[in-house]
Design an enzyme around this catalytic site. Structure first.
Site, PDB file in Angstrom:
ATOM      1  N   SER A  85      -1.801 -10.384  -5.076  1.00 46.31           N
ATOM      2  CA  SER A  85      -1.618  -9.903  -3.700  1.00 46.31           C
ATOM      3  C   SER A  85      -2.224 -10.791  -2.615  1.00 46.31           C
ATOM      4  O   SER A  85      -1.994 -10.556  -1.429  1.00 46.31           O
ATOM      5  CB  SER A  85      -2.185  -8.482  -3.560  1.00 46.31           C
ATOM      6  OG  SER A  85      -3.588  -8.484  -3.745  1.00 46.31           O
ATOM      7  N   LYS A  88      -6.596  -1.280   1.523  1.00 45.98           N
ATOM      8  CA  LYS A  88      -6.774  -2.622   2.070  1.00 45.98           C
ATOM      9  C   LYS A  88      -6.881  -2.603   3.596  1.00 45.98           C
ATOM     10  O   LYS A  88      -7.667  -3.363   4.179  1.00 45.98           O
ATOM     11  CB  LYS A  88      -5.639  -3.533   1.615  1.00 45.98           C
ATOM     12  CG  LYS A  88      -5.694  -3.801   0.117  1.00 45.98           C
ATOM     13  CD  LYS A  88      -4.669  -4.823  -0.331  1.00 45.98           C
ATOM     14  CE  LYS A  88      -4.872  -5.143  -1.813  1.00 45.98           C
ATOM     15  NZ  LYS A  88      -3.989  -6.205  -2.296  1.00 45.98           N
TER      16      LYS A  88
END
Length: 363
Positions: free
Chosen positions: A257, A302
């Site tokens: 990611s 996140k």
């Protein structure tokens, strides 16, 4: 004993029993929470995250932070009390254990898979950044993995360069599967390869590989449900030769990611001026060799972690926008991106202060 006192005592004992049961009863859940965020333009653990040699680099200011998610380990068994607390906590997320560890993956298997994906994301980030800069990168198709007990075991090896299958030149990894599945199970397929050792020697000596081999493998039948197809038991990937050295130094991080943020960090260090204009930008997203940005897991964690660190803007994969926009931390602007070009365009707008037309999530 008065009836009221007895009732209160019984209720108290029952509550204690339920709490004890909640502590000791395992439930099939795992927890996700915001993890550390690291500035790809800065240092981590006492050394620069991005280290480039053999090419002129430029000082970069501001932040291009990659973001992470903490998860409970595969072997950890959450109890009912922890699950309830996690459900009630705003910054945590409780999910089915199999969501994070499908097919009964062990901690070791999950760590190994994450490490491989992290390594591949670094390679793709380098390629995507250099392509944006029109810097040529040599690429070729390789054997990424060989399945144990498969027909290819002992014949093909990880790192072998696949030049052709049955005499047909291979240009990308998908070509290998297409050519193999033209056969029926039990038929022979011929691979023309450059052995991994020869390829490594040629790269070290900066020459074209000269040794090739033809290897014949008898195909087996796939285990897939439905139509059976021919397989040899390998996965194909891509390897690259870069015109200069780019090292990414970041320990204890896994998964793909961070690809987008690594690519932007590399681009920033190889171009004059500041890509962010000194602003605090964080983000996430996988990236492929062509610069396409893909979705990731744990987007809500996140964004929380990024804002807590001080981020003002968050580069968000388009496919994650809907989930991220449902609970955006106050003070954080979500910017939708499909490609590295989208991200570079958004950063240009941030530098100029022209933010009215930024492609925001939820609009």
């Amino acid at each position: 004993m008065p009836r009221r006192t007895a009732t209160m005592l019984a209720s108290t004992l029952m509550l204690i029993a339920l709490l004890c049961a909640g502590v000791f009863i395992p439930v099939p859940y795992s927890e996700m929470s915001p993890g550390p965020t690291v500035n790809t333009l800065g240092d981590h653990g006492g050394e620069p995250v991005l280290q480039i040699s053999g090419r002129k680099t430029y000082a970069a200011s501001g932040h291009l932070n990659m973001t992470t998610v903490r998860v409970t380990s595969a072997d950890y068994r959450m109890n009912l009390v922890e699950a309830v607390y996690g459900w009630l906590a705003h910054d945590n997320k409780v999910v089915q254990h199999e969501t994070l560890y499908p097919d009964g993956k062990t901690e070791e298997q999950s760590t190994q898979e994450n490490a491989e994906e992290f390594s591949q994301s670094q390679e793709s980030a380098k390629v995507a950044a250099l392509k944006e800069l029109d810097v040529p990168v040599k690429s070729w198709v390789i054997v990424s993995t060989v399945v144990k007990g498969s027909p290819a075991e002992g014949k093909l090896h990880a790192g072998d360069v696949i030049k052709a299958v049955d005499g047909t030149a291979v240009k990308e990894p998908a070509d290998v599967a297409k050519l193999v599945t033209k056969h029926k199970p039990g038929q022979d397929v011929r691979f023309t390869i450059v052995p991994a050792k020869e390829q490594a020697a040629a790269e070290k000596e900066k020459r074209t590989p000269t040794k090739t081999q033809d290897i014949t493998i008898t195909t087996a039948t796939s285990d897939d449900a439905g139509e059976k197809r021919a397989i040899v038991g390998i996965s194909a990937g891509t390897d690259h030769t870069f015109p200069f050295t780019i090292d990414i130094k970041l320990a204890d991080v896994g998964g793909p990611s961070a690809g987008l943020m690594f690519a932007l960090g590399i681009y920033d260090k190889l171009t004059p001026g500041s890509l962010t204009g000194g602003k605090f930008v964080a983000g996430t997203g996988t990236i492929d060799d062509e610069g396409k940005v893909g979705p990731i897991g744990g987007i809500e964690m996140k964004t929380v972690g990024a804002r807590a660190k001080g981020a003002q803007y968050f580069l968000t994969p388009a496919d994650n926008c809907e989930a991220a926009a449902k609970d955006t931390p106050e003070g954080l602007t979500l910017i939708k991106v499909n490609t590295i070009e989208d991200a570079l365009g958004a950063l240009k707008d941030l530098r100029s202060g022209d933010t009215a037309d930024l492609p925001r999530c939820g609009t």
